[in-house]
Structures are given as structure tokens and as C-alpha cells.
Design a protein around this motif. Structure first.
Motif, PDB file in Angstrom:
ATOM      1  N   ASP A 108      47.110  16.390  60.237  1.00  0.00           N
ATOM      2  CA  ASP A 108      46.437  15.251  60.887  1.00  0.00           C
ATOM      3  C   ASP A 108      45.884  15.648  62.259  1.00  0.00           C
ATOM      4  N   ARG A 109      46.664  16.454  62.973  1.00  0.00           N
ATOM      5  CA  ARG A 109      46.250  16.768  64.346  1.00  0.00           C
ATOM      6  C   ARG A 109      45.850  18.230  64.537  1.00  0.00           C
ATOM      7  N   ASP A 110      46.482  19.114  63.765  1.00  0.00           N
ATOM      8  CA  ASP A 110      46.170  20.532  63.977  1.00  0.00           C
ATOM      9  C   ASP A 110      46.124  21.282  62.646  1.00  0.00           C
ATOM     10  N   GLU A 111      45.841  22.546  62.758  1.00  0.00           N
ATOM     11  CA  GLU A 111      45.794  23.395  61.564  1.00  0.00           C
ATOM     12  C   GLU A 111      46.990  24.322  61.567  1.00  0.00           C
ATOM     13  N   GLN A 112      47.546  24.542  60.387  1.00  0.00           N
ATOM     14  CA  GLN A 112      48.659  25.484  60.304  1.00  0.00           C
ATOM     15  C   GLN A 112      48.180  26.733  59.576  1.00  0.00           C
ATOM     16  N   GLU A 113      48.246  27.850  60.285  1.00  0.00           N
ATOM     17  CA  GLU A 113      47.716  29.099  59.730  1.00  0.00           C
ATOM     18  C   GLU A 113      48.865  30.049  59.400  1.00  0.00           C
ATOM     19  N   THR A 114      48.890  30.577  58.187  1.00  0.00           N
ATOM     20  CA  THR A 114      49.917  31.552  57.795  1.00  0.00           C
ATOM     21  C   THR A 114      49.233  32.855  57.401  1.00  0.00           C
ATOM     22  N   ALA A 115      49.720  33.946  57.972  1.00  0.00           N
ATOM     23  CA  ALA A 115      49.095  35.252  57.715  1.00  0.00           C
ATOM     24  C   ALA A 115      49.878  36.014  56.651  1.00  0.00           C
ATOM     25  N   TYR A 116      49.171  36.550  55.697  1.00  0.00           N
ATOM     26  CA  TYR A 116      49.791  37.361  54.634  1.00  0.00           C
ATOM     27  C   TYR A 116      49.116  38.725  54.565  1.00  0.00           C
ATOM     28  N   VAL A 117      49.908  39.734  54.309  1.00  0.00           N
ATOM     29  CA  VAL A 117      49.328  41.018  53.915  1.00  0.00           C
ATOM     30  C   VAL A 117      49.262  40.965  52.388  1.00  0.00           C
ATOM     31  N   VAL A 118      48.060  41.153  51.859  1.00  0.00           N
ATOM     32  CA  VAL A 118      47.868  41.045  50.408  1.00  0.00           C
ATOM     33  C   VAL A 118      47.486  42.405  49.843  1.00  0.00           C
ATOM     34  N   LEU A 119      48.101  42.743  48.723  1.00  0.00           N
ATOM     35  CA  LEU A 119      47.651  43.905  47.960  1.00  0.00           C
ATOM     36  C   LEU A 119      47.070  43.356  46.672  1.00  0.00           C
ATOM     37  N   HIS A 120      45.815  43.670  46.419  1.00  0.00           N
ATOM     38  CA  HIS A 120      45.143  43.127  45.242  1.00  0.00           C
ATOM     39  C   HIS A 120      44.662  44.281  44.374  1.00  0.00           C
ATOM     40  N   PHE A 121      44.980  44.215  43.081  1.00  0.00           N
ATOM     41  CA  PHE A 121      44.474  45.236  42.166  1.00  0.00           C
ATOM     42  C   PHE A 121      44.332  44.655  40.766  1.00  0.00           C
ATOM     43  N   SER A 122      43.666  45.403  39.924  1.00  0.00           N
ATOM     44  CA  SER A 122      43.473  44.932  38.554  1.00  0.00           C
ATOM     45  C   SER A 122      44.211  45.857  37.598  1.00  0.00           C
ATOM     46  N   LEU A 123      44.785  45.245  36.551  1.00  0.00           N
ATOM     47  CA  LEU A 123      45.505  46.050  35.558  1.00  0.00           C
ATOM     48  C   LEU A 123      44.554  46.626  34.513  1.00  0.00           C
ATOM     49  N   GLY A 124      43.313  46.226  34.575  1.00  0.00           N
ATOM     50  CA  GLY A 124      42.352  46.734  33.579  1.00  0.00           C
ATOM     51  C   GLY A 124      42.328  45.876  32.331  1.00  0.00           C
ATOM     52  N   ARG A 125      43.507  45.422  31.910  1.00  0.00           N
ATOM     53  CA  ARG A 125      43.594  44.570  30.723  1.00  0.00           C
ATOM     54  C   ARG A 125      44.487  43.385  31.046  1.00  0.00           C
ATOM     55  N   PRO A 126      44.224  42.223  30.451  1.00  0.00           N
ATOM     56  CA  PRO A 126      45.064  41.056  30.750  1.00  0.00           C
ATOM     57  C   PRO A 126      46.510  41.297  30.303  1.00  0.00           C
ATOM     58  N   LEU A 127      47.449  40.964  31.156  1.00  0.00           N
ATOM     59  CA  LEU A 127      48.862  41.150  30.823  1.00  0.00           C
ATOM     60  C   LEU A 127      49.510  39.820  30.464  1.00  0.00           C
ATOM     61  N   ILE A 128      49.197  38.788  31.225  1.00  0.00           N
ATOM     62  CA  ILE A 128      49.821  37.483  31.005  1.00  0.00           C
ATOM     63  C   ILE A 128      48.872  36.417  31.570  1.00  0.00           C
ATOM     64  N   ASP A 129      48.875  35.230  30.966  1.00  0.00           N
ATOM     65  CA  ASP A 129      47.933  34.198  31.433  1.00  0.00           C
ATOM     66  C   ASP A 129      48.170  33.863  32.897  1.00  0.00           C
ATOM     67  N   LEU A 130      49.431  33.592  33.241  1.00  0.00           N
ATOM     68  CA  LEU A 130      49.751  33.331  34.650  1.00  0.00           C
ATOM     69  C   LEU A 130      51.239  33.532  34.888  1.00  0.00           C
ATOM     70  N   LEU A 131      51.543  34.274  35.924  1.00  0.00           N
ATOM     71  CA  LEU A 131      52.934  34.429  36.364  1.00  0.00           C
ATOM     72  C   LEU A 131      52.937  34.306  37.882  1.00  0.00           C
ATOM     73  N   GLN A 132      53.774  33.420  38.385  1.00  0.00           N
ATOM     74  CA  GLN A 132      53.904  33.267  39.845  1.00  0.00           C
ATOM     75  C   GLN A 132      55.354  33.449  40.224  1.00  0.00           C
ATOM     76  N   ILE A 133      55.594  34.361  41.133  1.00  0.00           N
ATOM     77  CA  ILE A 133      56.939  34.548  41.675  1.00  0.00           C
ATOM     78  C   ILE A 133      56.823  34.245  43.166  1.00  0.00           C
ATOM     79  N   SER A 134      57.407  33.141  43.571  1.00  0.00           N
ATOM     80  CA  SER A 134      57.245  32.705  44.969  1.00  0.00           C
ATOM     81  C   SER A 134      58.611  32.589  45.638  1.00  0.00           C
ATOM     82  N   PRO A 135      58.640  32.570  46.957  1.00  0.00           N
ATOM     83  CA  PRO A 135      59.939  32.504  47.635  1.00  0.00           C
ATOM     84  C   PRO A 135      60.646  31.184  47.337  1.00  0.00           C
ATOM     85  N   HIS A 136      61.944  31.257  47.224  1.00  0.00           N
ATOM     86  CA  HIS A 136      62.738  30.057  46.981  1.00  0.00           C
ATOM     87  C   HIS A 136      62.786  29.231  48.250  1.00  0.00           C
ATOM     88  N   SER A 137      62.630  27.921  48.092  1.00  0.00           N
ATOM     89  CA  SER A 137      62.756  27.070  49.281  1.00  0.00           C
ATOM     90  C   SER A 137      63.669  25.893  48.937  1.00  0.00           C
TER      91      SER A 137
END
Lengths: 237, 177
Positions: free
Chosen positions: A82-111
Motif C-alpha cells: 500500500d505504501r512501499d515496495e518490497q524488493e527481494t534479491a535472488y541469485v538465479v542460475l538458469h539452464f535448459s535440460l534440452g528435453r522436458p523432464l517434468i511438467d512442473l516441480l517447485q521446491i520452495s523454502p518452508h514457511s
């Protein structure tokens, strides 16, 4: 007048510092046969990379890594409040496997907050299902999610040795707030950290920690590709 | 009236905490069981590879009968054992016997170069990796569960509610391939 001079001085200092940073990173990348670009567009081909109200990207390092072309960069995810912006910085490593492995898999930190919300209101992530795997330690640190109806695919992929690799990564980087995402053949590894010329070894440390997980995914994608389409569909759960 | 309400509220709060704690213990115990099933699957994979190993090695080293008999004995002993505590020792011995058989096989140059032996050796190495990983996960779950039921205040009622410490699986497979 004095304020104007101070502002000009500050802008000049920031530019000089920015150029020094770019020169340092470019030299550092060249020494390792990587290419450096100070600016560019953020990747937006996995759900988390697309998330947030705004996204910014900088410091792109691209090169050949773990048997594939890879890009490591600074990703900033901005959520407008509402009043400000919250910015979070990530170091991202992005690559392609060449062939699809799985439709979607997300492993995120537990909160704990998300867990409480889930208990009270059910799971409402951007993905369909949350999966509980056999490791209590993995549950303490990560949440694993996939598309609804694709749980067996994820269970087949996340074998005990894969789970141990993820836990080893978590132990080596306890304060990293790490995420892993796979969408088809696109892979993004994220760690909540900021790239800085004062600590360039962070890049090498992260690449070393990510390498076993990336190699495992490459191997799995290779094996998946070797199976005929009919066998892929008939694989036991 | 007010003190009565306070006492009732305290009892209700304690009951809620107990229920939450009980549910958590049940979840942890189920995790231990689930992880053990994984260990069991991987051990079964190991057992299933033994007849193939014997067959491949016998083709080149038929006179190593004692070794094959020992493998068969250890395999049936390991399959007969039930539960983590009982399986620890026989599975350890079996893993070492498999490693020993591979070492013997490697002393025959033609066998060492045979394609079916190489692919079996790779499969055994992969299986041992999965056994080790499944064991790590199982022991991790046991550690979390045991710590939970043995620490205050859960230690007061865990036993009464039927939560007993789980056994670690301590098979030593470090000597293998």
C-alpha cells in the motif's frame, strides 16, 4: 547550489562505482571463460521467476556449466504494498535440460506462516498440489509442489538420493533461502542473496553446491529421453 | 464463577496442545514407517541383483562355489530378518559379501571387461547409492521422532500414548563398490 553540487557528486560517484563493478565482473567472468553483461531482461519462464508485481535483472554471467549452457544473474522480485515496495534479491542460475523432464516441480523454502495458512484454509499455491515426501527433515526445510495429478511423476523423480542431495545443499547453505523450479526443460535454481564484487567467490560457491543437483537432473532428463513415449506413460508409480 | 471459567479455559488449552502434539507425533511416526518402506524397497533391489551377480560371475569363475553359497546364505538371512534393528547386521554382511564378490570378479580380466558385468556393476553401485540415501532419510526421521518423544514435555505422555523409540538402521555399506 550546494545541494545541486552534492547531488552531482553523488551521481558521479555512483556511476564510477557502477563502472568499476562492471569492469571487475567482466574481468572475473573472462578469467573463467564466462561472458558478462551488466544488464538484460530477467528470465520469466518458471512460475516464481514470473511472480511479483515487477522484476528487475542485472549482472548476467553466461557460460558452459555442468554439461550445458547456463546463465547466472541477479534477479530482483518486487512486490508493491500500500505504501512501499518490497524488493527481494535472488541469485538465479538458469539452464535448459534440452528435453522436458517434468511438467512442473517447485521446491520452495518452508514457511511456518504458509503452513498455518494451509492448515486453516487449505493449499492455495500457484501450483496444484503440495507433496509430502518421506523425509521429515525435507519437510522442515522445503515445500514440494507440482501440478495436480502429477504427484507420481514427482515421487519417481525425487528418489532417496535426490532428497539427500537437496538436504546436503540445505546443510551447506543454511541461510540461503533456496528454491528450485523445473518447468518442462527449463530449470531455475534460486538463492536469496546479492551478488557483489566484494564477494565474487559466492558465485563459485553456489555453482559448486548446485552442480550435483544439476548433474542429477541432466542424467534424469537423458534417461527420460531414452525411454520410448509409450514406456514413459506406462512407468509404474 | 470467573475462576471456574479460567480453569476450564486452561483445561481446554491444555487439551488443544495435547491434541496438536499427538497429531505431530503420529505424523512423525508415519514418516518413520514410510521411510522404512523405502529402505525395504531398496534392499529388495539389492537382493534381486544377487542371482544375476552369481550367474554372471559363475560363467567365468565356476569354482568359486563357496563364495556363491555364502552369498545365498547371507541373502536368505537378510530377507528373513524383520525390522531395522534385526536387519542391520545381516544387511551389513551381505553388502560386504557383494563387494567381496565384485573384487573377486575383477581379478578375472575377461570378466572385468565383459559388458554384462560392467552394466551389472553399475546397477549395483546405483542400488547401493539408493540404499545409503534411503538409510540416511530413515535414520534422519528416526532421530527427529526419537528426539521428540524423549524431550520435555512430550516425554511425560509419549509412552502412555503408545509412542516408543524407533530403531536406527546401522548397516555399514561403505566397503562396497
Amino acid at each position: 547550489m550546494a545541494v545541486g553540487a552534492i547531488c552531482a557528486l553523488f551521481v558521479g560517484w555512483a556511476r564510477v562505482k557502477g563502472r568499476a563493478r562492471e569492469r571487475f565482473f567482466a574481468r572475473w567472468a573472462a578469467e573463467r571463460q564466462w561472458r558478462y553483461e551488466a544488464g538484460g531482461k530477467p528470465f520469466e519462464d518458471t512460475p516464481f521467476l514470473r511472480s511479483g508485481d515487477k522484476r528487475k535483472a542485472s549482472d548476467f554471467f553466461s557460460g558452459f556449466w555442468a554439461g550445458s549452457g547456463a546463465v547466472l544473474y541477479q534477479h530482483k522480485r518486487i512486490v508493491e504494498g500500500d505504501r512501499d515496495e518490497q524488493e527481494t534479491a535472488y541469485v538465479v542460475l538458469h539452464f535448459s535440460l534440452g528435453r522436458p523432464l517434468i511438467d512442473l516441480l517447485q521446491i520452495s523454502p518452508h514457511s511456518h506462516a504458509a503452513e498455518l495458512g494451509e492448515k486453516l484454509f487449505g493449499y492455495h499455491g500457484e501450483i496444484g498440489e503440495r507433496i509430502e515426501l518421506e523425509s521429515a527433515e525435507l519437510d522442515q526445510h522445503f515445500r514440494v509442489g507440482c501440478l495436480r495429478g502429477r504427484e507420481d511423476e514427482v515421487r519417481r523423480l525425487l528418489t532417496p538420493s535426490a532428497i539427500v542431495r537437496l538436504l546436503d545443499f540445505r546443510r551447506a547453505l543454511p541461510d540461503g533461502n533456496a528454491r528450485f523450479e523445473i518447468l518442462g526443460s527449463n530449470v531455475a535454481f534460486l538463492v536469496e542473496k546479492t551478488l557483489s564484487p566484494e564477494r565474487p567467490q559466492l558465485i563459485e560457491e553456489l555453482l559448486e553446491l548446485w552442480r550435483p543437483i544439476a548433474s542429477w537432473l541432466m542424467k534424469e532428463a537423458g534417461e527420460e529421453a531414452r525411454l520410448p513415449a509409450s514406456a514413459r506413460e506406462e512407468q509404474p508409480s | 464463577m470467573t475462576p471456574l471459567y479460567i480453569v476450564l479455559a486452561l483445561f481446554a488449552f491444555a487439551g488443544l496442545l495435547l491434541a496438536l502434539s499427538y497429531n505431530r507425533l503420529v505424523r512423525l511416526r508415519n514418516k518413520v514407517v514410510e521411510a522404512w518402506q523405502d529402505v525395504d524397497v531398496q534392499l529388495q533391489r539389492r537382493h534381486d541383483l544377487i542371482p544375476r551377480l552369481v550367474e554372471v560371475v559363475r560363467g567365468y569363475a565356476a569354482h568359486e562355489n563357496e563364495l556363491f553359497a555364502e552369498l545365498a546364505r547371507l541373502r536368505s538371512e537378510a530377507e528373513g530378518a524383520r525390522g531395522a534393528a534385526a536387519k542391520s547386521a545381516p544387511e551389513s554382511e551381505l553388502a560386504l559379501a557383494i563387494a567381496g564378490t565384485i573384487a573377486v570378479a575383477e581379478s578375472y580380466p575377461s570378466l572385468r571387461a565383459a559388458e554384462n558385468f560392467l552394466s551389472l556393476q553399475k546397477e549395483i553401485a546405483e542400488t547401493e547409492d539408493e540404499v545409503a540415501a534411503a538409510r540416511t532419510i530413515y535414520n534422519g526421521n528416526v532421530c527427529i521422532y526419537n528426539t521428540r518423544i524423549q524431550t520435555f514435555p512430550v516425554s511425560f505422555y509419549a509412552d502412555v500414548l503408545g509412542f516408543e523409540p524407533a530403531a536406527f538402521f546401522q548397516a555399514d555399506t561403505s566397503g562396497i563398490v
